[in-house]
Design a protein around this motif. Sequence first.
Motif, PDB file in Angstrom:
ATOM      1  N   SER A   1      -8.949   3.428  -9.346  1.00 46.18           N
ATOM      2  CA  SER A   1      -7.955   4.172  -8.551  1.00 46.18           C
ATOM      3  C   SER A   1      -8.649   4.603  -7.140  1.00 46.18           C
ATOM      4  N   SER A   2      -8.223   5.059  -6.128  1.00 45.65           N
ATOM      5  CA  SER A   2      -8.795   5.298  -4.975  1.00 45.65           C
ATOM      6  C   SER A   2      -8.155   6.752  -4.349  1.00 45.65           C
TER       7      SER A   2
ATOM      8  N   GLN B   1       0.824  -0.986   0.025  1.00 49.16           N
ATOM      9  CA  GLN B   1       0.179  -0.046  -0.002  1.00 49.16           C
ATOM     10  C   GLN B   1       1.019   1.397   0.050  1.00 49.16           C
TER      11      GLN B   1
ATOM     12  N   SER C   1      -8.394  -3.816 -11.307  1.00 51.60           N
ATOM     13  CA  SER C   1      -8.262  -3.189 -10.314  1.00 51.60           C
ATOM     14  C   SER C   1      -9.585  -3.125  -9.191  1.00 51.60           C
ATOM     15  N   SER C   2     -10.767  -3.163  -9.828  1.00 49.31           N
ATOM     16  CA  SER C   2     -12.072  -3.192  -9.397  1.00 49.31           C
ATOM     17  C   SER C   2     -12.412  -4.717  -8.827  1.00 49.31           C
TER      18      SER C   2
ATOM     19  N   ASN D   1     -14.600  -2.345   5.600  1.00 52.69           N
ATOM     20  CA  ASN D   1     -15.346  -1.985   4.145  1.00 52.69           C
ATOM     21  C   ASN D   1     -16.718  -1.587   4.389  1.00 52.69           C
TER      22      ASN D   1
ATOM     23  N   SER E   1      -8.067   8.843  -0.822  1.00 56.00           N
ATOM     24  CA  SER E   1      -8.239   8.831   0.508  1.00 56.00           C
ATOM     25  C   SER E   1      -7.583   9.912   1.326  1.00 56.00           C
TER      26      SER E   1
ATOM     27  N   SER F   1     -15.415  -2.207  -1.341  1.00 53.87           N
ATOM     28  CA  SER F   1     -14.665  -0.997  -1.176  1.00 53.87           C
ATOM     29  C   SER F   1     -14.511  -0.501   0.085  1.00 53.87           C
ATOM     30  N   LYS F   2     -13.188  -0.114   0.557  1.00 53.61           N
ATOM     31  CA  LYS F   2     -12.756   0.109   2.016  1.00 53.61           C
ATOM     32  C   LYS F   2     -13.339   1.541   2.235  1.00 53.61           C
TER      33      LYS F   2
ATOM     34  N   TYR G   1     -11.262   6.419   3.100  1.00 54.68           N
ATOM     35  CA  TYR G   1     -11.240   6.445   1.617  1.00 54.68           C
ATOM     36  C   TYR G   1     -12.759   7.004   1.244  1.00 54.68           C
TER      37      TYR G   1
ATOM     38  N   ASN H   1     -13.507   5.529  -4.572  1.00 54.15           N
ATOM     39  CA  ASN H   1     -13.167   4.316  -5.231  1.00 54.15           C
ATOM     40  C   ASN H   1     -13.547   4.097  -6.402  1.00 54.15           C
ATOM     41  N   THR H   2     -12.741   4.301  -7.295  1.00 55.36           N
ATOM     42  CA  THR H   2     -13.224   4.050  -8.889  1.00 55.36           C
ATOM     43  C   THR H   2     -12.871   3.039  -9.324  1.00 55.36           C
TER      44      THR H   2
END
Lengths: 298, 87
Positions: free
Chosen positions: A266-267, A48, B34-35, A211, A269, A223-224, A259, A262-263
């Motif tokens: 990409s993310s 990360q 990635s999703s 999540n 935060s 998603s986080k 976060y 979230n796409t």
Amino acid sequence: MKKWLLLLAIIVVSGQAFAQQKVKDTILAPFFSHFQLRQSFQSPDAQQSPAQLQLTLPQQGAANWLVDAAASLTIGPMSCGPFTSKLVGEFHRNTLADSAQFNYQAGFNFSWYRDRGDNVLTPVWTGNLKYIRNITDTSNNLAATLNFTFYRSGKHILDMGRPGYLNNEHFTYQLTPSAEIQYQQVFPNDEQMQGGILRPLVDLSASIALNHKKTKGKLAAPSKMIELAVDYVNRYAVVNSTGNKEGYTKLFRPAVNYYFLNTNSSSVSLGASYNLGSDPLNGLKAQQFWLFALQVQL
Amino acid sequence: MAISTTVNQVKTIILEISELDGSIDDMDTASALSSLGFNGNMCNALAGRLNNYVKSIKVDAYVNNAEITSDMTVQDVIDLVTQKSGV
């Protein structure tokens, strides 16, 4: 001037990637195949490591801006089988921590990974050959690093080097321990301080995230929402001919990340972290500070 | 080999590596890797398993690690495999 050009290049290429997502749609396609934005490429891709932007609140002094980011382009013609090579540029500037950090880097990055299947430890090697300009101590540097870690996957075992899921995907965890060796040849203005430093290090990185509730429908990773993360690096300069008396150094960085975007690829935060220690190769001097930053990972 | 077999095989490999609960019927081919939670190591693992798969169809075919990236969609991966294996 060079530093601003590097920063500008990172921002422009980032913007292009945001807009187009894929390098294959650009004029770079014959040579490069993939763009990434992270905090650093010294460690493996698995770790990360979002790019950090924005605001610091140091123990002393006023708040100021921060850029802690790196970009890479995969070199298609120089990648084959388990071997992947990249061009990387890194920019690390934190203007008003107690000791300012101002360092930029450019060079070659490679990784080697050969899949061994589930439930086994698979070695992952990541190396860098790069030029480093450290503005704060006015030194030029050449550096070589070699990082070693394991990847392990499989349901119902402890995953390493990748996200794993707990409790029906309510939680996402990640463990990425690694070992690394760094060689840094320092060329400072003061020739008396010229020399080389050899540093073995261990890096223990772990995180766990709560999540968002899983939605029914198409398959997607949870998603986080909020994440606790910790990174601990311990190094020792076993060889040091520079006269700067560097010996044992460490960097301890616990963090909380929220976060809010979230796409698909990409993310973004908001992160709050406490930083204790140093990172000599990246020009971070020994100190402690709190950091609040906008974090982006592509 | 039928194209639908390859599509299902690729989706199954992606699902296994993702470790997500669900079935390949729920997998949208427009979803980016990635999703589905893929990072760099997982993309490398996927490249390795796709490499074994395309070699089982066409001996001299191969998939490089650098060819699989987390911004690719499931459909991109299927297209790559069908192109490499000549299905």
